[in-house]
Design a protein around this motif. Sequence first.
Motif, PDB file in Angstrom:
ATOM      1  N   LYS A 254      51.959  57.744  29.416  1.00  0.00           N
ATOM      2  CA  LYS A 254      50.810  58.292  30.143  1.00  0.00           C
ATOM      3  C   LYS A 254      51.083  58.462  31.636  1.00  0.00           C
ATOM      4  CE  LYS A 254      48.312  53.894  30.778  1.00  0.00           C
ATOM      5  NZ  LYS A 254      47.050  53.176  30.465  1.00  0.00           N
ATOM      6  N   GLU A 255      51.897  57.575  32.232  1.00  0.00           N
ATOM      7  CA  GLU A 255      52.224  57.720  33.641  1.00  0.00           C
ATOM      8  C   GLU A 255      53.027  59.000  33.882  1.00  0.00           C
ATOM      9  OE1 GLU A 255      51.475  53.405  32.865  1.00  0.00           O
ATOM     10  OE2 GLU A 255      52.667  54.968  31.892  1.00  0.00           O
ATOM     11  N   ALA A 256      53.914  59.314  32.951  1.00  0.00           N
ATOM     12  CA  ALA A 256      54.678  60.555  33.063  1.00  0.00           C
ATOM     13  C   ALA A 256      53.771  61.766  32.859  1.00  0.00           C
ATOM     14  CB  ALA A 256      55.813  60.573  32.041  1.00  0.00           C
ATOM     15  N   ALA A 258      50.621  61.984  33.521  1.00  0.00           N
ATOM     16  CA  ALA A 258      49.797  62.168  34.714  1.00  0.00           C
ATOM     17  C   ALA A 258      50.564  62.933  35.787  1.00  0.00           C
ATOM     18  CB  ALA A 258      49.348  60.805  35.249  1.00  0.00           C
ATOM     19  N   LEU A 259      51.859  62.637  35.915  1.00  0.00           N
ATOM     20  CA  LEU A 259      52.688  63.346  36.895  1.00  0.00           C
ATOM     21  C   LEU A 259      52.972  64.780  36.459  1.00  0.00           C
ATOM     22  CD1 LEU A 259      55.181  60.469  37.775  1.00  0.00           C
ATOM     23  CD2 LEU A 259      53.415  61.437  39.273  1.00  0.00           C
ATOM     24  N   ILE A 260      53.082  65.002  35.165  1.00  0.00           N
ATOM     25  CA  ILE A 260      53.235  66.368  34.661  1.00  0.00           C
ATOM     26  C   ILE A 260      52.008  67.190  35.029  1.00  0.00           C
ATOM     27  CG2 ILE A 260      53.322  67.776  32.558  1.00  0.00           C
ATOM     28  CD1 ILE A 260      55.163  65.667  31.338  1.00  0.00           C
ATOM     29  N   LYS A 261      50.819  66.587  34.883  1.00  0.00           N
ATOM     30  CA  LYS A 261      49.575  67.283  35.252  1.00  0.00           C
ATOM     31  C   LYS A 261      49.610  67.710  36.707  1.00  0.00           C
ATOM     32  CE  LYS A 261      45.603  65.479  34.019  1.00  0.00           C
ATOM     33  NZ  LYS A 261      44.898  66.560  33.295  1.00  0.00           N
ATOM     34  N   GLU A 262      50.201  66.875  37.561  1.00  0.00           N
ATOM     35  CA  GLU A 262      50.247  67.152  38.997  1.00  0.00           C
ATOM     36  C   GLU A 262      51.415  68.052  39.383  1.00  0.00           C
ATOM     37  OE1 GLU A 262      50.301  63.467  41.119  1.00  0.00           O
ATOM     38  OE2 GLU A 262      48.686  62.580  39.925  1.00  0.00           O
ATOM     39  N   GLY A 263      52.257  68.394  38.431  1.00  0.00           N
ATOM     40  CA  GLY A 263      53.411  69.229  38.728  1.00  0.00           C
ATOM     41  C   GLY A 263      54.564  68.491  39.383  1.00  0.00           C
ATOM     42  N   PRO A 304      57.614  67.531  16.095  1.00  0.00           N
ATOM     43  CA  PRO A 304      58.100  67.573  17.475  1.00  0.00           C
ATOM     44  C   PRO A 304      57.264  68.487  18.360  1.00  0.00           C
ATOM     45  CG  PRO A 304      59.437  69.004  16.109  1.00  0.00           C
ATOM     46  CD  PRO A 304      58.472  68.309  15.183  1.00  0.00           C
ATOM     47  N   ALA A 305      57.312  68.227  19.673  1.00  0.00           N
ATOM     48  CA  ALA A 305      56.645  69.096  20.654  1.00  0.00           C
ATOM     49  C   ALA A 305      57.212  68.789  22.032  1.00  0.00           C
ATOM     50  CB  ALA A 305      55.134  68.865  20.653  1.00  0.00           C
ATOM     51  N   VAL A 306      57.181  69.785  22.908  1.00  0.00           N
ATOM     52  CA  VAL A 306      57.527  69.564  24.310  1.00  0.00           C
ATOM     53  C   VAL A 306      56.227  69.585  25.101  1.00  0.00           C
ATOM     54  CG1 VAL A 306      58.017  72.029  24.684  1.00  0.00           C
ATOM     55  CG2 VAL A 306      58.872  70.321  26.299  1.00  0.00           C
ATOM     56  N   ILE A 307      56.033  68.555  25.931  1.00  0.00           N
ATOM     57  CA  ILE A 307      54.809  68.432  26.730  1.00  0.00           C
ATOM     58  C   ILE A 307      55.108  68.909  28.142  1.00  0.00           C
ATOM     59  CG2 ILE A 307      53.011  66.874  27.554  1.00  0.00           C
ATOM     60  CD1 ILE A 307      53.763  64.975  25.272  1.00  0.00           C
ATOM     61  N   ASP A 313      47.154  68.439  28.821  1.00  0.00           N
ATOM     62  CA  ASP A 313      45.800  67.937  28.594  1.00  0.00           C
ATOM     63  C   ASP A 313      45.554  67.611  27.127  1.00  0.00           C
ATOM     64  OD1 ASP A 313      45.076  68.052  31.250  1.00  0.00           O
ATOM     65  OD2 ASP A 313      44.300  70.103  31.118  1.00  0.00           O
ATOM     66  N   LYS A 314      46.301  68.223  26.247  1.00  0.00           N
ATOM     67  CA  LYS A 314      46.175  67.963  24.811  1.00  0.00           C
ATOM     68  C   LYS A 314      46.656  66.569  24.457  1.00  0.00           C
ATOM     69  CE  LYS A 314      47.944  69.705  20.373  1.00  0.00           C
ATOM     70  NZ  LYS A 314      48.793  70.749  19.730  1.00  0.00           N
ATOM     71  N   TYR A 315      47.567  66.034  25.259  1.00  0.00           N
ATOM     72  CA  TYR A 315      48.213  64.765  24.920  1.00  0.00           C
ATOM     73  C   TYR A 315      47.841  63.609  25.845  1.00  0.00           C
ATOM     74  CZ  TYR A 315      51.139  67.959  22.235  1.00  0.00           C
ATOM     75  OH  TYR A 315      51.584  68.911  21.358  1.00  0.00           O
ATOM     76  N   TYR A 316      47.381  63.900  27.042  1.00  0.00           N
ATOM     77  CA  TYR A 316      47.134  62.842  28.024  1.00  0.00           C
ATOM     78  C   TYR A 316      45.867  62.055  27.679  1.00  0.00           C
ATOM     79  CZ  TYR A 316      46.172  60.501  32.446  1.00  0.00           C
ATOM     80  OH  TYR A 316      45.900  59.566  33.413  1.00  0.00           O
ATOM     81  N   LYS A 317      46.017  60.730  27.610  1.00  0.00           N
ATOM     82  CA  LYS A 317      44.888  59.829  27.367  1.00  0.00           C
ATOM     83  C   LYS A 317      44.938  58.734  28.429  1.00  0.00           C
ATOM     84  CE  LYS A 317      45.108  60.647  22.366  1.00  0.00           C
ATOM     85  NZ  LYS A 317      45.360  60.042  21.034  1.00  0.00           N
ATOM     86  N   LYS A 318      44.025  58.793  29.340  1.00  0.00           N
ATOM     87  CA  LYS A 318      44.030  57.900  30.490  1.00  0.00           C
ATOM     88  C   LYS A 318      44.011  56.438  30.104  1.00  0.00           C
ATOM     89  CE  LYS A 318      41.517  56.976  34.804  1.00  0.00           C
ATOM     90  NZ  LYS A 318      40.361  57.370  35.650  1.00  0.00           N
ATOM     91  N   ASP A 319      43.288  56.104  29.032  1.00  0.00           N
ATOM     92  CA  ASP A 319      43.118  54.704  28.644  1.00  0.00           C
ATOM     93  C   ASP A 319      44.095  54.259  27.549  1.00  0.00           C
ATOM     94  OD1 ASP A 319      40.972  54.459  30.425  1.00  0.00           O
ATOM     95  OD2 ASP A 319      39.575  55.242  28.950  1.00  0.00           O
ATOM     96  N   ALA A 320      45.087  55.065  27.246  1.00  0.00           N
ATOM     97  CA  ALA A 320      46.039  54.713  26.205  1.00  0.00           C
ATOM     98  C   ALA A 320      46.883  53.515  26.625  1.00  0.00           C
ATOM     99  CB  ALA A 320      46.946  55.906  25.905  1.00  0.00           C
TER     100      ALA A 320
END
Length: 322
Positions: A254-256, A258-263, A304-307, A313-320
């Motif tokens: 999830k930390e990664a 979150a950084l992907i979301k921010e570019g 498989p998938a590349v995020i 947003d499909k995969y990010y879960k803040k509370d995971a």
Amino acid sequence: MKKTLLGSSLAAALLAGTMGMASAADCKIGVAMYTLSAPYFAAQQAAAIDQGKKAGCEVTTSDGQNDMGKQISDVEDMVAKGVNLLILNPRDPEGLVGAANAASAAGVKVVVMDSSINTKANIVTQVRSSNDQNGFLVGQWLAKKMQGKPVKIILLSGSQGNEVGRDRRLGVFRGLVEGQLVNDGKASFEVLGQGWGNWATEDGLKAAEDLLQAHPDVTVLLAENDSMALGGMKALQAAGKNDVLVLAAADGQKEALALIKEGKYGATGLNDPDLVARTAVDIGLKALKGELGADTPKLELTTPAVITQENVDKYYKKDAVF
């Protein structure tokens, strides 16, 4: 090795179909992890415990502390204490064969998850993400992202001899070559150096620091999991290298994300520890109840998938957990 691709519908069926062993006396599960040094493994263990308890089973766990000898002893101890289902994440694909075979000979159902084991091992099946295919998709993304730029990679690998890490990095390289051929009609990249980060953030940081000193012309930091990549990012920041592309062959921490979301982080492959662990437990419970046929695949792979920033947003879960 016969294998199947485990999609969401089959996963849902497995989750629904194995709830409710008669009692904890009928079902004693041992979860033998080779390490808990990274959040991925902690999340995997937590999911296995939860799934086992939901089925009414008694669950015991062990941490091999990245020591093959200790993990072998952990498995032997679990068998001696009467577990009838062993969920094993092996430290070494060869070194744990004897322990797995001994457990099976004692009547224990053995399901290997996440890391691989030699196919000569007498087990029910192996459950893991498609490391090669995740890597391939990440490599294709990397080829497109770096199109027209030199691809000079420092590589953070997990542990020597680990087949998961090997499959991940080779998958990335294969996807990178294919992507470059499709995009440009030629392929060219360089691996400047490889360091061993033991799948952990702090060790990834140390390995990246050494690599950066030796290879200041790096343009891409590739890690075999997100934890090491996150450590590598710290080394890059300390060295003032903010133009290096960071990505991982797999995980989805999830930390990664979150950084992907921010570019700030390129991409990672989907390796869901929750799904892998719950699927392993469910298959093991089916084996205990005699519900698996002789044609049960010896390898189950999740989809498989590349995020990337486009689909994170499909995969990010803040509370995971992971």
